[in-house]
Scaffold this motif. Structure first.
Motif, PDB file in Angstrom:
ATOM      1  N   LYS A 156       0.846  -0.869  -0.433  1.00  0.00           N
ATOM      2  CA  LYS A 156       0.003   0.291   0.457  1.00  0.00           C
ATOM      3  C   LYS A 156       1.077   1.058   0.290  1.00  0.00           C
ATOM      4  CE  LYS A 156      -4.039  -1.906   2.696  1.00  0.00           C
ATOM      5  NZ  LYS A 156      -5.221  -2.137   3.494  1.00  0.00           N
ATOM      6  N   GLY A 157       0.644   1.939  -0.580  1.00  0.00           N
ATOM      7  CA  GLY A 157       1.684   2.858  -1.349  1.00  0.00           C
ATOM      8  C   GLY A 157       3.010   3.180  -1.757  1.00  0.00           C
ATOM      9  N   GLU A 158       3.196   1.804  -2.653  1.00  0.00           N
ATOM     10  CA  GLU A 158       4.302   1.773  -3.462  1.00  0.00           C
ATOM     11  C   GLU A 158       3.996   2.225  -4.340  1.00  0.00           C
ATOM     12  OE1 GLU A 158       7.146   1.703  -5.060  1.00  0.00           O
ATOM     13  OE2 GLU A 158       7.232   0.139  -3.529  1.00  0.00           O
ATOM     14  N   GLY A 159       4.497   3.354  -5.714  1.00  0.00           N
ATOM     15  CA  GLY A 159       4.475   3.121  -6.695  1.00  0.00           C
ATOM     16  C   GLY A 159       4.903   3.133  -7.542  1.00  0.00           C
ATOM     17  N   ARG A 160       5.197   1.816  -7.944  1.00  0.00           N
ATOM     18  CA  ARG A 160       6.127   0.859  -8.707  1.00  0.00           C
ATOM     19  C   ARG A 160       5.473   0.426  -8.751  1.00  0.00           C
ATOM     20  NH1 ARG A 160      11.168   0.888  -6.303  1.00  0.00           N
ATOM     21  NH2 ARG A 160      10.576   0.308  -4.507  1.00  0.00           N
ATOM     22  N   PRO A 161       5.154  -0.291 -10.754  1.00  0.00           N
ATOM     23  CA  PRO A 161       3.812  -1.913 -10.311  1.00  0.00           C
ATOM     24  C   PRO A 161       4.958  -3.457  -9.976  1.00  0.00           C
ATOM     25  CG  PRO A 161       4.404  -0.794 -12.564  1.00  0.00           C
ATOM     26  CD  PRO A 161       5.181   0.052 -11.401  1.00  0.00           C
ATOM     27  N   VAL A 162       4.646  -3.973  -9.322  1.00  0.00           N
ATOM     28  CA  VAL A 162       4.896  -5.783  -8.738  1.00  0.00           C
ATOM     29  C   VAL A 162       4.965  -6.577  -8.882  1.00  0.00           C
ATOM     30  CG1 VAL A 162       4.951  -6.587  -6.552  1.00  0.00           C
ATOM     31  CG2 VAL A 162       4.958  -3.737  -6.660  1.00  0.00           C
ATOM     32  N   VAL A 163       5.894  -7.287  -9.620  1.00  0.00           N
ATOM     33  CA  VAL A 163       5.608  -8.161 -10.373  1.00  0.00           C
ATOM     34  C   VAL A 163       6.382  -9.330  -9.536  1.00  0.00           C
ATOM     35  CG1 VAL A 163       6.308  -9.746 -12.304  1.00  0.00           C
ATOM     36  CG2 VAL A 163       6.333  -7.229 -12.942  1.00  0.00           C
ATOM     37  N   VAL A 164       5.246 -10.493  -9.132  1.00  0.00           N
ATOM     38  CA  VAL A 164       5.556 -11.897  -8.657  1.00  0.00           C
ATOM     39  C   VAL A 164       5.272 -12.990  -9.135  1.00  0.00           C
ATOM     40  CG1 VAL A 164       4.833 -10.554  -6.523  1.00  0.00           C
ATOM     41  CG2 VAL A 164       3.599 -11.558  -7.238  1.00  0.00           C
ATOM     42  N   TYR A 165       5.978 -14.851  -8.891  1.00  0.00           N
ATOM     43  CA  TYR A 165       5.304 -15.248  -9.688  1.00  0.00           C
ATOM     44  C   TYR A 165       4.506 -15.905  -8.886  1.00  0.00           C
ATOM     45  CZ  TYR A 165       9.539 -15.071 -12.382  1.00  0.00           C
ATOM     46  OH  TYR A 165      10.572 -15.388 -13.458  1.00  0.00           O
ATOM     47  N   GLU A 166       3.901 -16.901  -8.977  1.00  0.00           N
ATOM     48  CA  GLU A 166       2.503 -18.317  -7.742  1.00  0.00           C
ATOM     49  C   GLU A 166       2.687 -19.557  -8.370  1.00  0.00           C
ATOM     50  OE1 GLU A 166       2.129 -18.191  -5.600  1.00  0.00           O
ATOM     51  OE2 GLU A 166       1.400 -17.461  -4.535  1.00  0.00           O
ATOM     52  N   SER A 167       2.265 -19.821  -8.041  1.00  0.00           N
ATOM     53  CA  SER A 167       2.266 -21.364  -8.275  1.00  0.00           C
ATOM     54  C   SER A 167       0.877 -21.689  -8.801  1.00  0.00           C
ATOM     55  CB  SER A 167       2.981 -22.727  -7.244  1.00  0.00           C
ATOM     56  OG  SER A 167       1.966 -22.603  -6.240  1.00  0.00           O
ATOM     57  N   PRO A 168       0.423 -22.842  -8.831  1.00  0.00           N
ATOM     58  CA  PRO A 168      -0.584 -23.331  -9.870  1.00  0.00           C
ATOM     59  C   PRO A 168      -1.834 -23.304  -8.875  1.00  0.00           C
ATOM     60  CG  PRO A 168       0.623 -24.417 -10.897  1.00  0.00           C
ATOM     61  CD  PRO A 168       1.169 -23.143 -10.381  1.00  0.00           C
ATOM     62  N   HIS A 169      -1.313 -24.139  -8.170  1.00  0.00           N
ATOM     63  CA  HIS A 169      -2.476 -24.669  -7.223  1.00  0.00           C
ATOM     64  C   HIS A 169      -2.751 -23.208  -6.021  1.00  0.00           C
ATOM     65  CE1 HIS A 169       1.822 -25.133  -5.215  1.00  0.00           C
ATOM     66  NE2 HIS A 169       1.429 -25.622  -3.989  1.00  0.00           N
ATOM     67  N   ARG A 170      -1.295 -23.137  -5.577  1.00  0.00           N
ATOM     68  CA  ARG A 170      -2.013 -21.571  -4.695  1.00  0.00           C
ATOM     69  C   ARG A 170      -2.628 -20.264  -4.950  1.00  0.00           C
ATOM     70  NH1 ARG A 170       3.029 -22.559  -2.488  1.00  0.00           N
ATOM     71  NH2 ARG A 170       4.045 -20.494  -3.467  1.00  0.00           N
ATOM     72  N   LEU A 171      -2.929 -20.664  -7.154  1.00  0.00           N
ATOM     73  CA  LEU A 171      -3.515 -18.607  -7.246  1.00  0.00           C
ATOM     74  C   LEU A 171      -4.957 -18.476  -6.367  1.00  0.00           C
ATOM     75  CD1 LEU A 171      -3.171 -16.625  -9.106  1.00  0.00           C
ATOM     76  CD2 LEU A 171      -4.391 -18.402 -11.073  1.00  0.00           C
ATOM     77  N   ARG A 172      -6.026 -19.419  -6.359  1.00  0.00           N
ATOM     78  CA  ARG A 172      -6.957 -19.227  -6.150  1.00  0.00           C
ATOM     79  C   ARG A 172      -7.316 -18.402  -4.869  1.00  0.00           C
ATOM     80  NH1 ARG A 172      -8.479 -23.490  -8.665  1.00  0.00           N
ATOM     81  NH2 ARG A 172      -9.991 -23.686 -10.292  1.00  0.00           N
ATOM     82  N   ARG A 173      -6.099 -19.608  -3.496  1.00  0.00           N
ATOM     83  CA  ARG A 173      -6.140 -18.680  -2.418  1.00  0.00           C
ATOM     84  C   ARG A 173      -5.560 -17.039  -2.578  1.00  0.00           C
ATOM     85  NH1 ARG A 173      -2.952 -23.911   0.261  1.00  0.00           N
ATOM     86  NH2 ARG A 173      -2.724 -24.121  -1.741  1.00  0.00           N
ATOM     87  N   THR A 174      -4.719 -17.031  -3.741  1.00  0.00           N
ATOM     88  CA  THR A 174      -4.013 -15.941  -3.208  1.00  0.00           C
ATOM     89  C   THR A 174      -4.703 -14.879  -3.875  1.00  0.00           C
ATOM     90  OG1 THR A 174      -1.116 -16.809  -3.585  1.00  0.00           O
ATOM     91  CG2 THR A 174      -1.867 -14.598  -5.239  1.00  0.00           C
ATOM     92  N   LEU A 175      -5.360 -14.945  -4.838  1.00  0.00           N
ATOM     93  CA  LEU A 175      -6.640 -13.677  -5.193  1.00  0.00           C
ATOM     94  C   LEU A 175      -7.394 -13.879  -4.507  1.00  0.00           C
ATOM     95  CD1 LEU A 175      -7.566 -15.819  -8.660  1.00  0.00           C
ATOM     96  CD2 LEU A 175      -5.913 -13.848  -7.979  1.00  0.00           C
ATOM     97  N   LYS A 176      -8.381 -15.045  -3.256  1.00  0.00           N
ATOM     98  CA  LYS A 176      -8.977 -14.713  -2.151  1.00  0.00           C
ATOM     99  C   LYS A 176      -7.848 -13.360  -1.543  1.00  0.00           C
ATOM    100  CE  LYS A 176     -11.128 -16.566   1.839  1.00  0.00           C
ATOM    101  NZ  LYS A 176     -12.622 -16.074   0.992  1.00  0.00           N
ATOM    102  N   ASP A 177      -6.488 -13.698  -1.242  1.00  0.00           N
ATOM    103  CA  ASP A 177      -5.831 -12.371  -0.146  1.00  0.00           C
ATOM    104  C   ASP A 177      -5.766 -11.179  -0.844  1.00  0.00           C
ATOM    105  OD1 ASP A 177      -5.989 -14.519   2.100  1.00  0.00           O
ATOM    106  OD2 ASP A 177      -3.918 -14.643   0.639  1.00  0.00           O
ATOM    107  N   ILE A 178      -5.307 -11.193  -1.900  1.00  0.00           N
ATOM    108  CA  ILE A 178      -5.465 -10.016  -2.659  1.00  0.00           C
ATOM    109  C   ILE A 178      -7.147  -8.953  -2.815  1.00  0.00           C
ATOM    110  CG2 ILE A 178      -4.686  -9.211  -5.009  1.00  0.00           C
ATOM    111  CD1 ILE A 178      -2.917 -11.194  -5.886  1.00  0.00           C
ATOM    112  N   GLY A 179      -7.924  -9.905  -2.970  1.00  0.00           N
ATOM    113  CA  GLY A 179      -8.983 -10.124  -3.183  1.00  0.00           C
ATOM    114  C   GLY A 179      -9.661  -8.410  -1.953  1.00  0.00           C
ATOM    115  N   GLU A 180      -9.397  -9.532  -0.407  1.00  0.00           N
ATOM    116  CA  GLU A 180      -9.374  -8.931   1.255  1.00  0.00           C
ATOM    117  C   GLU A 180      -8.186  -7.307   0.900  1.00  0.00           C
ATOM    118  OE1 GLU A 180      -9.943 -12.233   3.479  1.00  0.00           O
ATOM    119  OE2 GLU A 180     -11.417 -12.930   2.137  1.00  0.00           O
TER     120      GLU A 180
END
Length: 289
Positions: A156-180
Motif C-alpha cells: 500500500k502506497g507503493e508507486g511502482r508496479p510489482v511483479v511476482v510469481y505464483e504456483s498454480p495450486h495456490r493461485l485461488r488462495r492468493t487471489l482471495k488474499d489480494i481481493g481482501e
C-alpha cells in the motif's frame, strides 16, 4: 596468434520460458561450443538441446546439489573448460539455481558471462499497459496466507508496479488474499506465457477468482500488481479532489505527468479525460514526458 586462455568461462545462459523458438542465436552457439552444460533438470534440458541438435554433455545442477556440485564445476573451469549454466526456463539465478555457482566463480576471479534471453517478468510487463520504467520483481509470493497478506499490505502506497510469481495450486488462495487486502486493484495474471495456451487475465482479484473458479489451473503463473495509492473512497470526485489525488501520487513517484494521469484514472475508476482536464488547465497544451 592469440594467447590461449588458462581458465574456462562460465556462461549464464537464458533459455526459453515456453516457446522453444525463443532461444537466441548466441545462446545456441554457446551451448554448442562449451565443454559441459550444467542444467537444473537434465531431462528437461534434453528437450531443448535435441530441438537444436546440440550434442554437448550435461550434468545436473539444482538447488539440492549446487553447494556440493559447485566446487567440482569450479575445478573444471580452472582447468580451462568452458561451462554453460541453464535453468529449466529463463535465466539461472533469477528465482532459479545458479547463484551459488556464480558466487564461487567470482570468488576465484573466473570469468562469468551473461547470455541474455527470454524473461517472463519483462514479457508480461511489456503487455501490461502500465508504466514500467521502474518496477519491483519480488519472486514467488509467501506460501502461507498470513505471510502473503502481510506482504500485500506492505505494498500500500507503493508507486511502482510489482511483479511476482505464483504456483498454480495456490493461485485461488492468493487471489482471495489480494481481493481482501487490495480490493480495488486491477491486477494482471499471465499463465503459460509464450506457450500454446498462453492466457492473460485482467481485473479485480475477486472477479478473477470467480472467472477461474471452475477451471483447472496449470502452468507457470506471473502476476502484475499495479502501483498502489490510497483512495479517499469518494465515488464522484470534484476537480480539487482529483488534483489532490494527482499530487499525492506525484509526491510518491517520479513518473511523468502523462503516466500519473493514467494511473489516477485507472486506480479511481475515472475517465482519463476527466483527470487530464482537472490536472491540466485549459489551453496549457499537451503534456511532456
Amino acid at each position: 596468434m592469440s594467447q590461449e586462455r588458462k581458465t574456462g568461462r562460465l556462461y549464464i545462459v537464458a533459455t526459453p520460458i515456453g516457446n522453444l523458438k525463443d532461444l537466441t542465436f548466441r545462446a545456441c552457439e554457446i551451448l554448442r561450443q562449451v565443454s559441459l552444460i550444467a542444467a537444473e533438470d537434465t531431462r528437461r534440458a534434453r528437450i531443448l538441446l535435441e530441438a537444436y541438435d546440440i550434442k554437448t554433455p550435461t550434468t545436473s545442477l539444482h538447488e539440492h546439489n549446487e553447494y556440493k556440485k559447485g566446487p567440482h564445476l569450479i575445478g573444471l573451469l580452472e582447468k580451462g573448460r568452458d561451462i554453460a549454466c541453464i535453468s529449466n526456463a529463463g535465466t539461472p539465478g533469477i528465482s532459479d539455481p545458479g547463484f551459488l555457482l556464480v558466487a564461487m566463480a567470482r570468488e576465484r576471479d573466473l570469468p562469468v558471462i551473461p547470455i541474455p534471453g527470454a524473461s517472463a517478468v519483462v514479457a508480461v510487463l511489456s503487455v501490461s499497459g502500465l508504466p514500467a520504467d521502474k518496477f519491483i520483481f519480488d519472486g514467488f509470493l509467501p506460501s502461507t496466507s498470513p505471510k502473503r497478506r502481510l506482504y500485500l499490505s506492505s505494498l500500500k502506497g507503493e508507486g511502482r508496479p510489482v511483479v511476482v510469481y505464483e504456483s498454480p495450486h495456490r493461485l485461488r488462495r492468493t487471489l482471495k488474499d489480494i481481493g481482501e487486502v487490495l480490493p480495488q486493484s486491477e491486477i494482471i495474471i499471465c499463465r503459460e506465457v509464450t506457450k500454446i495456451y498462453e492466457e492473460f487475465l485482467r481485473g479485480r482479484a475477486v472477479d478473477l477468482e470467480k472467472t477461474l473458479e471452475k477451471q483447472r489451473i496449470k502452468g507457470e503463473i506471473t502476476i502484475v500488481i499495479p502501483p498502489q495509492f490510497e483512495s479517499s473512497g469518494i465515488k464522484k470526485k470534484t476537480g480539487d479532489e482529483i488534483r489532490a489525488l494527482f499530487k499525492e501520487m506525484e509526491s510518491r513517484s517520479d513518473l511523468s505527468r502523462r503516466d500519473l494521469i493514467t494511473l489516477v484514472a485507472r486506480e479511481h475508476g475515472l475517465p482519463r479525460k476527466e483527470v487530464y482536464e482537472a490536472v491540466i488547465r485549459p489551453g496549457q497544451g499537451e503534456l511532456s514526458s
